[in-house]
Scaffold this active site. Structure first.
Site, PDB file in Angstrom:
ATOM      1  N   ASN A   9     -23.596  48.362 -93.985  1.00  0.00           N
ATOM      2  CA  ASN A   9     -23.140  47.034 -93.572  1.00  0.00           C
ATOM      3  C   ASN A   9     -23.950  46.650 -92.343  1.00  0.00           C
ATOM      4  O   ASN A   9     -23.675  47.127 -91.245  1.00  0.00           O
ATOM      5  CB  ASN A   9     -21.636  47.094 -93.255  1.00  0.00           C
ATOM      6  CG  ASN A   9     -21.111  45.779 -92.709  1.00  0.00           C
ATOM      7  OD1 ASN A   9     -21.810  44.768 -92.718  1.00  0.00           O
ATOM      8  ND2 ASN A   9     -19.879  45.798 -92.229  1.00  0.00           N
ATOM      9  N   TRP A  10     -24.928  45.790 -92.560  1.00  0.00           N
ATOM     10  CA  TRP A  10     -25.820  45.426 -91.439  1.00  0.00           C
ATOM     11  C   TRP A  10     -25.132  44.526 -90.425  1.00  0.00           C
ATOM     12  O   TRP A  10     -25.665  44.309 -89.342  1.00  0.00           O
ATOM     13  CB  TRP A  10     -27.062  44.705 -91.978  1.00  0.00           C
ATOM     14  CG  TRP A  10     -28.030  45.567 -92.718  1.00  0.00           C
ATOM     15  CD1 TRP A  10     -27.851  46.854 -93.138  1.00  0.00           C
ATOM     16  CD2 TRP A  10     -29.358  45.194 -93.128  1.00  0.00           C
ATOM     17  NE1 TRP A  10     -28.975  47.311 -93.793  1.00  0.00           N
ATOM     18  CE2 TRP A  10     -29.915  46.304 -93.800  1.00  0.00           C
ATOM     19  CE3 TRP A  10     -30.123  44.036 -93.006  1.00  0.00           C
ATOM     20  CZ2 TRP A  10     -31.203  46.279 -94.334  1.00  0.00           C
ATOM     21  CZ3 TRP A  10     -31.402  44.011 -93.542  1.00  0.00           C
ATOM     22  CH2 TRP A  10     -31.934  45.129 -94.194  1.00  0.00           C
ATOM     23  N   LYS A  11     -23.983  43.963 -90.807  1.00  0.00           N
ATOM     24  CA  LYS A  11     -23.293  42.994 -89.935  1.00  0.00           C
ATOM     25  C   LYS A  11     -24.282  41.878 -89.548  1.00  0.00           C
ATOM     26  O   LYS A  11     -25.131  41.525 -90.354  1.00  0.00           O
ATOM     27  CB  LYS A  11     -22.674  43.705 -88.726  1.00  0.00           C
ATOM     28  CG  LYS A  11     -21.791  44.883 -89.169  1.00  0.00           C
ATOM     29  CD  LYS A  11     -20.936  45.450 -88.089  1.00  0.00           C
ATOM     30  CE  LYS A  11     -20.125  46.621 -88.644  1.00  0.00           C
ATOM     31  NZ  LYS A  11     -19.206  47.197 -87.658  1.00  0.00           N
ATOM     32  N   HIS A  98     -13.137  43.102 -94.004  1.00  0.00           N
ATOM     33  CA  HIS A  98     -13.566  43.952 -92.884  1.00  0.00           C
ATOM     34  C   HIS A  98     -12.717  43.624 -91.659  1.00  0.00           C
ATOM     35  O   HIS A  98     -12.337  42.470 -91.447  1.00  0.00           O
ATOM     36  CB  HIS A  98     -15.050  43.709 -92.596  1.00  0.00           C
ATOM     37  CG  HIS A  98     -15.627  44.731 -91.676  1.00  0.00           C
ATOM     38  ND1 HIS A  98     -15.449  44.667 -90.319  1.00  0.00           N
ATOM     39  CD2 HIS A  98     -16.334  45.858 -91.920  1.00  0.00           C
ATOM     40  CE1 HIS A  98     -16.040  45.713 -89.762  1.00  0.00           C
ATOM     41  NE2 HIS A  98     -16.588  46.449 -90.712  1.00  0.00           N
ATOM     42  N   GLU A 100     -13.476  43.177 -88.690  1.00  0.00           N
ATOM     43  CA  GLU A 100     -14.052  42.119 -87.839  1.00  0.00           C
ATOM     44  C   GLU A 100     -13.704  40.742 -88.385  1.00  0.00           C
ATOM     45  O   GLU A 100     -13.448  39.804 -87.625  1.00  0.00           O
ATOM     46  CB  GLU A 100     -15.576  42.318 -87.717  1.00  0.00           C
ATOM     47  CG  GLU A 100     -15.886  43.531 -86.844  1.00  0.00           C
ATOM     48  CD  GLU A 100     -17.174  44.250 -87.184  1.00  0.00           C
ATOM     49  OE1 GLU A 100     -18.026  43.691 -87.906  1.00  0.00           O
ATOM     50  OE2 GLU A 100     -17.324  45.400 -86.731  1.00  0.00           O
ATOM     51  N   GLU A 170     -11.448  52.147 -92.710  1.00  0.00           N
ATOM     52  CA  GLU A 170     -12.170  52.062 -91.439  1.00  0.00           C
ATOM     53  C   GLU A 170     -11.165  51.926 -90.295  1.00  0.00           C
ATOM     54  O   GLU A 170     -10.697  50.816 -90.012  1.00  0.00           O
ATOM     55  CB  GLU A 170     -13.095  50.844 -91.432  1.00  0.00           C
ATOM     56  CG  GLU A 170     -14.155  50.859 -92.521  1.00  0.00           C
ATOM     57  CD  GLU A 170     -15.345  49.992 -92.142  1.00  0.00           C
ATOM     58  OE1 GLU A 170     -16.468  50.498 -92.244  1.00  0.00           O
ATOM     59  OE2 GLU A 170     -15.166  48.842 -91.722  1.00  0.00           O
ATOM     60  N   GLY A 176     -17.943  51.206 -84.216  1.00  0.00           N
ATOM     61  CA  GLY A 176     -18.884  50.846 -83.154  1.00  0.00           C
ATOM     62  C   GLY A 176     -18.534  51.451 -81.804  1.00  0.00           C
ATOM     63  O   GLY A 176     -19.079  51.053 -80.778  1.00  0.00           O
ATOM     64  N   GLY A 237     -22.146  51.175 -90.407  1.00  0.00           N
ATOM     65  CA  GLY A 237     -22.586  50.036 -89.608  1.00  0.00           C
ATOM     66  C   GLY A 237     -23.881  50.360 -88.880  1.00  0.00           C
ATOM     67  O   GLY A 237     -24.963  50.343 -89.466  1.00  0.00           O
ATOM     68  N   GLY A 238     -23.762  50.698 -87.598  1.00  0.00           N
ATOM     69  CA  GLY A 238     -24.935  50.922 -86.749  1.00  0.00           C
ATOM     70  C   GLY A 238     -26.003  51.819 -87.359  1.00  0.00           C
ATOM     71  O   GLY A 238     -27.200  51.494 -87.297  1.00  0.00           O
TER      72      GLY A 238
HETATM   73  P1  13P Z   1     -20.170  51.591 -87.201  1.00  0.00           P
HETATM   74  O1  13P Z   1     -20.758  52.571 -88.200  1.00  0.00           O
HETATM   75  O2  13P Z   1     -21.218  50.878 -86.403  1.00  0.00           O
HETATM   76  O3  13P Z   1     -19.076  52.205 -86.400  1.00  0.00           O
HETATM   77  O4  13P Z   1     -19.485  50.430 -88.095  1.00  0.00           O
HETATM   78  C1  13P Z   1     -18.655  50.786 -89.138  1.00  0.00           C
HETATM   79  C2  13P Z   1     -18.342  49.577 -89.928  1.00  0.00           C
HETATM   80  O5  13P Z   1     -17.644  48.689 -89.458  1.00  0.00           O
HETATM   81  C3  13P Z   1     -18.952  49.448 -91.264  1.00  0.00           C
HETATM   82  O6  13P Z   1     -18.404  48.387 -91.965  1.00  0.00           O
END
Ligand code: 13P
Length: 253
Positions: A9-11, A98, A100, A170, A176, A237-238
């Protein structure tokens, strides 16, 4: 039998050129690595890069996915992207719900349910996120919270429809933050989620459901997380923003 899945997930990261470079690097490096036959790698970039991702995925071993979709079919919804549009661009997967989006864009379980319906109607597999915030875990309410999210977001589906769904647990406090759930905490919640699915749809459907862990998953902890019987992969994510880290996670089964 359920698949192992590692989804990136590149966000809201990367410019067009940077996205092109990363997709190119992932494609090239995937040629050189050996993944388990039942491992599916998915890349979910921002909307403007979906076509490019779809083109790369045609030539590579990963699948393309979106990060969000409208809960409406079509029409006067400025700024929204429909499931029909995603289908027309050959998206195979789409992340829904998600944390977020729940926190910053007020996405409720009811909206999640409508988005899931749109995706299934257009033959795209939803990756549906659930998870508790820190205060909920501290109050030992994590199981109630996740049960409610799964029940309200997904349990209106038929067993056949549910068979298309991927679930991602999650814990919000791990996203993050560098703070990962312990393998025991992940396994405990994943087993709980699978038991909910079994109760609703039966053991066979539950056994076939891929349940991913997300939240500070990285090359150094992926192996011990994925070693758990109910952890079928990760939503990353990251660490999905670096080809080497992402593929190293994909090789952690
Ligand atoms: P991180 O791996 O950056 O903690 O993010 C997880 C995430 O929200 C994937 O959707």
């Amino acid at each position: 039998m359920r698949k192992h899945i590692v989804a990136g997930n590149w966000k809201m990261n990367k410019t067009f050129e940077q996205a092109d470079d990363l997709l190119n690097e992932i494609s090239e490096k995937m040629e050189a690595v050996t993944l388990g036959r039942d491992t599916q790698v998915i890349v979910c970039p921002p909307f403007p890069y979906l076509e490019m991702t779809s083109d790369y995925s045609d030539e590579s071993y990963f699948a393309a996915g979106a990060q969000n979709v409208s809960d409406q079919e079509e029409g006067a919804y400025t700024g929204e992207v429909s499931a029909a549009m995603l289908q027309s661009m050959d998206m195979e997967y789409c992340i829904v719900g998600h944390s977020e989006r729940r926190a910053y864009y007020h996405e409720t379980d009811e909206i999640v349910a409508r988005k899931v319906n749109q995706l299934l109607k257009h033959e795209i597999r939803p990756i549906v996120c659930c998870g508790e915030v820190l205060e909920e875990r501290e109050a030992n309410r994590q199981f109630d919270v996740v049960k409610e999210q799964i029940t309200n977001g997904l349990f209106h589906l038929s067993a056949e429809e549910f068979g298309q769904v991927v679930i991602a647990y999650e814990p919000v406090w791990a996203i993050g933050t560098g703070k990962t759930a312990t393998p025991e905490q992940a396994q405990e919640m994943h087993a709980f989620i699978r038991s909910l699915v079994a109760e609703k749809y039966g053991k066979e459907v539950a056994d076939d459901t891929s349940i991913l862990y997300g939240g500070s998953c990285k090359p150094s902890n992926a192996k011990e997380l994925f070693a758990n019987p109910d952890v079928d992969g990760g939503l990353i994510g990251g660490a999905s923003l670096k080809a080497d880290d992402f593929l190293s996670i994909a090789m952690s089964f």
